[in-house]
Design an enzyme around this catalytic site. Structure first.
Site, PDB file in Angstrom:
ATOM      1  CB  SER A 265      -3.287  -1.838  -0.550  1.00 51.35           C
ATOM      2  OG  SER A 265      -2.634  -0.731   0.393  1.00 51.35           O
ATOM      3  CG  ASP A 593      -1.647  -6.768   6.223  1.00 49.98           C
ATOM      4  OD1 ASP A 593      -1.072  -5.451   6.845  1.00 49.98           O
ATOM      5  OD2 ASP A 593      -2.223  -6.719   5.238  1.00 49.98           O
ATOM      6  CG  HIS A 646      -0.177  -4.504   2.841  1.00 52.49           C
ATOM      7  ND1 HIS A 646      -1.643  -4.640   3.396  1.00 52.49           N
ATOM      8  CD2 HIS A 646       0.040  -3.547   2.029  1.00 52.49           C
ATOM      9  CE1 HIS A 646      -2.231  -3.737   2.875  1.00 52.49           C
ATOM     10  NE2 HIS A 646      -1.468  -3.009   2.046  1.00 52.49           N
TER      11      HIS A 646
END
Lengths: 691, 684
Positions: A265, A593, A646
């Site tokens: 991320s 995602d 995610h």
């Protein structure tokens, strides 16, 4: 046992008539079964007699004893006991139950195949997932020294919410600690293995790495304070220096094996920043010299990378809400806005959020070139049933493109969604062709100044309080904002935040990368304004999930309430598209995602850095590995072994396997190069970026 | 109950009903009265019926449920109250009872204007650091990255044998057994609390944080304390990590040198580190001869067993120490319980004997330091004098001690192990000793039954055991021989990593070997004239010094030797209790071991300290906590509890904030350490 008890309980509330009827029917049945009773009746009689006696004696007492409290106690006791019993059974039998057989973990399997730890691994957590603990606080936070404020059980939110918010926010001017408060990142693997109890982030990956022989000496979690801007983590905590020293140490102590970096991320752009920092000369850089990355890094395996930012960040900064909150608001209007409790939740959240510089790093980068303008966007033609459709069909690139042409036909009928309009006021605006949109120069707005009329509810001060009604209306009149004009908007509604943060982050595209101004650290985390290090042997992977609807643009409205609502805008959750449309609850969705759209995660690896480009002068090899989302088959699977979401993707078996293989020495070509399910290649083609 | 009702005969039921109806009438009256008072909620008839059924259903199970429910509810209520209670409440109560507490040293010194200056490195000691599982056998399923050592120790009870198996090291190599990887916990959490609520470093950390320390300026040099020191580098590269971390902290804090705070065995570990870091690679860290002087400001040794601890001998010899000996005296047979096939001590011994680090604490320096058969530096010490000392000045104390020496029979502390009390007290010429080294170790085939718990005693046979007992008395020098005899494998492993002698000539190139690095009597301190070495330790608690042993009655399946707990001194003031001779110290480390190097061995420019590093002895007199509310006390001198001693914390903080030894006030001595050091005849 439980049934018997429940039956009894029913008996308690049986009305009189019913039981008398019951008696009659018993009487009848009695005759047929006399034999049985002949034996028992005498005993019963005696029992009954004693019972009667007892009853007469105790009835008065018990009538009082057996009160409501007793009932409560009885129920609680009953529930507890059953619960414990079940728990015990669960503990005893989980391992032996056939349905519970957990499939062999990829780590164990690869170990059997002879894989062993080779390259040291560095994990770089993303935003939000890392724990934060208190080192110094105000008196309201007594007794919380070195306790987690963020991550863990979050109990303090409920116990002392205002205190908690106060300690988590940063200084509004400097973006560093407020005076008298020191909140620091938790160091070590515990920082982000579990976000909350039972909610894994890195734990599954760590466990699998350990299976093939990783341990503390060759596995490092580069925890940092994710609230700060990247350069500030170095200034305040020396986080970048620590990371550098750690990588160097692991490189040396593990027999001069280069490290494999696994950022997740926001950690992805943090590590981009690090790679520039480490090779830059001090004082602003780490002074590692030009060859540092080439010498120390084997591969960067970006998981769910937010290279070009996420649209979610826009709505967060703009109105402190996202898809989930908009949805809740649609379901139960008024919960969040209830003023009776004096909650003002959103205002508080927004105030805290806006002190976190790092959120600004996630704003969409590359402007209209990447994210599309009023009439055009790279994703146009995306079908929202995509995920479902694709799941049914076999996948290979050919079929993919074939599908696409099919879909393109289908879409001739309908106007494609204009994803380029990141924020539009009103559903119509989001669909109108551009010439019909009113235009307004935001520069005008900036000149309009502020008004002091909102002081009546000034206890929660967000910057909106300083905006006048007039300018708020003007903003809404401007109707649509693209990735580029968005910044003007944000600069206007949150001048302080943006001013502070834009000293640390830049969101443009470089024309000339050799311009000396790009030596400034504010450009380091933007892949479109930096060159990759000169490390031809290095590999960059983009690993991300696809097949989940991901926020891409928003339909806003002015919030209905009056002065005292500090946030004048909110997502128009009533705006829904017709079936098959990507608009739902005021949010337009694309493939991704769930947090990062495909375009942001994949573009750099698919096009921006592919081959030898101006952003990648040494021709570092890039690979795209997509993982299609499959929801967990049953509840027992937890968050799924094939998830593409995610965070849940960190438990994806295929992804873990890829990471393990690379850590054990494989190259990108050996694990199968690209693996693509989405339209990322086609979308990238559409983007007209000089390389 | 439903069944029960079914079987009623019609007559019964009618009778029942008539009776019931009578009752009903009665009750109805009552009920009405009551309900008039209350208010009608439920129709009376229904209620009565229900009551009747209730009565009949008020069974044992219901009572149980009711009880459980009651307890749960009360518990939750209390829990809720506890959580809702303001955090300062306990402190308020404490202050109400005991009067205002002094400010913790961190707060006090912050008010004085002290701020974080030098980076601080903690080196935890043996046992206190946490260990976690990274790879294990089948039986340890689900314990990945859970603490095996430290924390709640839940697994010890759940699967004791599995636990012992995972905590043991390989018997040959002293490294991991195959298929098991247990690693130290890293970071400050490694040793801040040993078990929940039992602080080790936490208080010190909290106080340092008050003057501005945080993660970037504090570092816990956690290492696997079971391994030999050099093996921590071989297996985990721990020494390299410490070096790299210290270098990093010094550079990022503007070149300010680090203050090192080792505790207990960490003291020896850090001695080893200082030699390692300056030694050339591959055996050393290759930091160059001035690494220490560049990076270290001060080493503040807390409770350092520089010269070893006698406890280690009894631990290795018979897996017991004072605590266990006392337990055995109180409940004989409990630990030796064969009924449950526990063999606890044997398991413990098997495990601890695979830990090389325990051998680093065998008394060093032999008879020269610890005394011979008829002589010891502490002779004349009486525990009762300590109480007088608290009030008097040093001079009167010494006088008194002298007076007492002449009166009392001197205790022969030099005899670390003696078999029988009479032997412990007799004059050396009266003891008949037969040399045990020649004795043949017979293999005893009969004891295969207890082979599952393997200790090396099984290889010794009865002959060997008797030979050991016949030697009667062991001094510090011969204790090493004894251990070599009873546990040859362990000592072979250990002597490759540790040495217990005194160097005649420190220039001898053999002293470049790492096995000498942790023995202060066989190494030179680094060339760092600006560095300072502190010895901070508690005094005023009786500390194990010598033991009276006996042969255990059932020598087949058990450890053949055990402390003779029946042996006690004549009067209350005697140093001998439960078979253990005690001297002054901090409950674990005798003053002699903690203080001698700083009081004499390194004082000034000696051959052990060629660059003249300044040394300071800071003693902290033990005073037990005034009441229960104080917890483990703020003035404790006990080995671990001293980490919460305010005076000590204040000293540490001052040094970390930049003060030098003189600023603290130089030496602070309560014991007779200087006198005792004088008696030791060591060429300097």
């Amino acid at each position: 046992m439980a049934w018997v008890l429940r039956f009894r309980k029913l008996c308690y509330v049986e009305p009189v008539e019913c039981s008398s009827v019951g008696f009659q029917s018993f009487d009848q049945s009695q005759n047929s079964g006399k034999k049985d009773d002949a034996v028992g009746s005498k005993v019963e009689e005696s029992v009954l007699e004693t019972k009667q006696k007892q009853k007469t004696k105790q009835s008065k007492k018990q009538a009082k004893d057996w009160s409501c409290i007793d009932y409560c106690c009885w129920t609680i006791g009953y529930i507890c006991t059953t619960w414990w019993l079940l728990l015990l059974l669960f503990h005893c039998f989980t391992t032996t139950l056939p349905g519970f057989q957990v499939p062999e973990s990829p780590g164990a399997r690869l170990r059997r195949e002879g894989l062993a730890a080779l390259h040291p691994v560095v994990l770089v957590p993303g935003i939000v997932t890392g724990g934060l603990e208190l080192w110094e606080g105000r008196s309201c936070a007594d007794g919380l020294f070195r306790k987690r404020l963020w991550g863990g059980s979050f109990t303090e939110i409920f116990k002392r919410p205002l205190c908690w918010l106060e300690h988590l926010s940063l200084d509004n001017e400097t973006g560093l600690d407020p005076p008298g408060i020191r909140v620091r990142a938790v160091p070590g693997l515990v920082a982000a293995d579990y976000f909350a109890p039972g909610y894994f982030v890195w734990a599954v990956l760590i466990e699998n790495l350990a299976k093939i022989g990783y341990e503390g000496k060759n596995l490092h979690m580069a925890a940092y304070d994710w609230r700060l801007s990247f350069q500030n983590t170095e200034i305040r905590d020396h986080a970048l220096s620590r990371l550098k020293s750690k990588i160097e140490l692991m490189y040396v102590t593990n027999g001069y094996k280069k490290v494999v970096v696994v950022p997740h991320s926001m950690g992805v752009i943090y590590f981009l920043h690090f790679m520039k920092w480490v090779e830059s000369p001090p004082p602003i850089g780490g002074g590692g010299g030009a060859g540092w990355c080439a010498k120390h890094i084997k591969a960067v395996m970006n998981i769910g990378p937010a290279f070009l930012g996420v649209p979610k960040a826009v709505s967060n900064i703009f109105s402190a809400e996202g898809k989930d909150i908009a949805y809740v608001r649609a379901m139960a209007p008024g919960v969040f806005d209830s003023e009776i409790l004096g909650l003002q939740t959103f205002e508080h959240v927004m105030r805290v959020l806006r002190t976190w510089d790092s959120t600004v790093s996630l704003l969409p980068k590359g402007g209209d070139t990447i994210w599309g303008n009023l009439d055009w966007s790279p994703e146009e033609g995306h079908s929202c049933n995509l995920a479902k459709k694709k799941n049914e069909q076999p996948t290979s690139c050919d079929i993919n493109s074939f599908n696409h042409s099919d879909r393109a036909k289908a879409f001739h009928v309908r106007e494609p969604e204009k994803y380029g309009r990141m924020i539009s006021f009103g559903k119509e605006t989001s669909q109108l062709p551009s010439p019909q949109l009113p235009t307004l120069n935001l520069e005008e707005l900036l000149g309009m100044g502020t008004s002091a009329s909102f002081n009546s509810c000034g206890e929660v001060l967000t910057e909106y309080d300083k905006l006048s009604r007039e300018s708020i209306r003007k903003i809404a009149e401007n109707k649509a904002y693209t990735a580029k004009t968005l910044f003007d908007l944000l600069r206007f509604v949150a001048p302080k935040t943006m001013q502070r943060a834009e000293a640390h982050f830049s969101h443009g595209i470089a024309d000339n990368l050799d311009d000396p101004k790009y030596a400034n650290y504010k450009y380091w985390s933007n892949p479109l304004e930096t060159k990759l290090p000169n490390a031809p042997d290095m590999e960059i992977y983009c690993l991300y999930g696809v097949g989940m609807p991901t926020e891409r643009s928003y339909v806003y409205k002015l919030s209905s309430s009056d002065k005292c609502k500090s946030i004048p805008f909110r997502i128009d959750s009533s705006a829904d598209g017709e079936a098959g449309n990507c608009l739902k609850n005021g949010v337009y969705f694309v493939d991704g995602d769930e947090s990062v759209p495909v375009i942001s995660a994949g573009f750099m690896c698919a096009k921006g850095w592919r081959g030898r480009t101006r952003f990648n002068p040494s021709g570092i090899a890039t690979y795209i590995r997509e993982y299609r989302h499959k929801p967990p088959a049953s509840l027992l699977e937890g968050r799924g072994l094939e998830s593409g979401a995610h965070v849940d993707i960190m438990g994806n078996v295929a992804l873990i396997e890829d990471v393990l293989l690379v850590a054990a020495g494989a190259t990108g070509a050996e694990i199968g190069s690209d693996k693509i399910y989405s339209d990322i290649m086609r979308m990238s083609e559409k983007i007209n970026l000089r390389l | 109950m439903a069944l029960f009702r079914r079987r009623k005969t019609p007559s019964d039921t009618s009778k029942n009903r008539s009776e019931n109806s009578k009752q009903e009438e009665e009750e109805e009256k009552e009920e009405e009265e009551i309900e008039d008072d209350k208010k009608k909620k439920i129709p009376p008839k229904g209620k009565i019926w229900r009551q009747k059924k209730k009565k009949s259903k008020w069974s044992c199970l219901d009572t149980c449920c009711w009880l459980v429910g009651c307890i749960c509810t009360i518990w939750w209520f209390l829990l809720f109250m506890y959580n809702a209670m303001p955090a300062s409440f306990p402190q308020y109560v404490t202050e109400a009872i005991t009067g205002p507490m002094p400010d913790p040293p961190g707060v006090k010194l912050r008010k004085e204007g002290l701020r974080a200056k030098h980076p601080v490195v903690f080196v935890p000691g043996i046992v206190t650091g946490g260990l976690e599982l990274w790879e294990g056998h089948q039986c340890a399923e689900g314990l990945f990255r859970k603490r095996l050592w430290g924390g709640t120790f839940g697994e010890v009870y759940k699967r004791p044998l599995c636990w012992v198996e995972h905590m043991s090291l390989d018997n040959e190599t002293g490294l991991d057994p195959s298929g098991v990887r247990v690693r130290p916990v890293t970071g400050l959490v490694a040793a801040d609390y040993f078990a929940p609520g039992y602080f080790v470093w936490a208080v010190l950390i909290a106080n340092l944080a008050r003057i501005g320390y945080e993660e970037k300026t504090m570092y816990m040099a956690a290492y696997d304390w079971r391994l030999a020191f050099q093996n921590t580098e071989v297996r985990d590269q721990t020494l390299s990590r410490i070096k790299s971390n210290i270098e990093l902290m010094v550079t990022t804090n503007g070149g300010k040198k680090a203050v090192i705070i080792p505790h207990s065995m960490g003291v020896l570990y850090f001695l080893h580190f200082m030699k390692w870091v300056e030694a050339p690679a591959p055996m050393g860290g290759g930091g160059g001869p001035d690494w220490c002087s560049k990076h270290i400001k001060a080493v503040m040794n807390i409770g350092g067993p520089f010269l070893g601890v006698p406890k280690a001998v009894s631990g290795l010899f018979s897996a017991e120490a004072k605590d266990i000996a006392v337990a055995r005296a109180i409940a004989p047979g409990f630990l030796d319980n064969d009924l449950f096939r526990l063999q606890t001590l044997q398991h413990v011994m098997k495990m601890t004997r695979t830990w090389d680090s325990t051998m680093s604490m065998i008394p060093k320096g032999g008879d020269t330091i610890w005394g011979g058969l008829d002589w010891s530096p502490e002779e004349g010490f009486r525990p009762s004098t300590k109480r007088q000392k608290n009030n008097d000045t040093q001079f009167t104390r010494e006088n008194k001690a002298h007076d007492l020496v002449s009166e009392s029979k001197t205790i022969k502390y030099g005899r670390i192990i003696s078999f029988g009390k009479d032997v412990a007290e007799a004059h050396s010429s009266e003891i008949e000793r037969t040399d045990f080294k020649g004795a043949i170790k017979g293999f005893n085939v009969a004891n295969t039954t207890c082979r599952d718990v393997w200790t090396e005693y099984h290889d010794m046979g009865i002959e060997g055991i008797r030979a050991v007992a016949d030697y009667k008395v062991y001094t510090a020098g011969s204790v090493v021989d004894l251990l070599q005899f009873v546990a040859p494998k362990m000592m072979a492993r250990g002597s490759a990593h540790f040495s217990y002698g005194i160097a005649d000539n420190l220039e001898d190139p053999k002293y470049n070997h790492y096995k000498y690095w942790s023995n202060p009597l066989e190494t030179k301190l680094p060339n760092a004239p600006d560095m300072e070495i502190f010895s901070l330790y508690g005094v005023g608690i009786p500390t194990e010094r010598a033991y009276v042993y006996k042969l255990s009655p059932s020598s087949e399946c058990y450890i053949p030797f055990q402390i003779d707990t029946s042996v006690n001194g004549e009067d209350e003031d005697s140093c001998l209790t439960d078979g253990v001779y005690a001297v002054e110290g901090d409950e674990t480390v005798p003053v002699l071991s903690a203080g001698f190097m700083c009081a004499k061995g390194w004082r000034g420019k000696t051959r052990f300290n060629p660059s003249g590093i300044r040394t300071y002895v800071r003693e902290y007199d033990h005073s037990p906590p005034a009441n229960l509310l104080e917890g483990r006390g703020t003035q404790s001198g006990a080995h671990v509890d001293i980490m919460g001693n305010f005076a000590l914390i204040e000293d540490v903080i001052r040094v970390a904030a930049g003060a030098r030894g003189e600023d603290l006030g130089g030496d602070q001595v309560f014991s007779d350490i200087f006198k005792w050091s004088e008696k030791i005849d060591l060429p300097l």
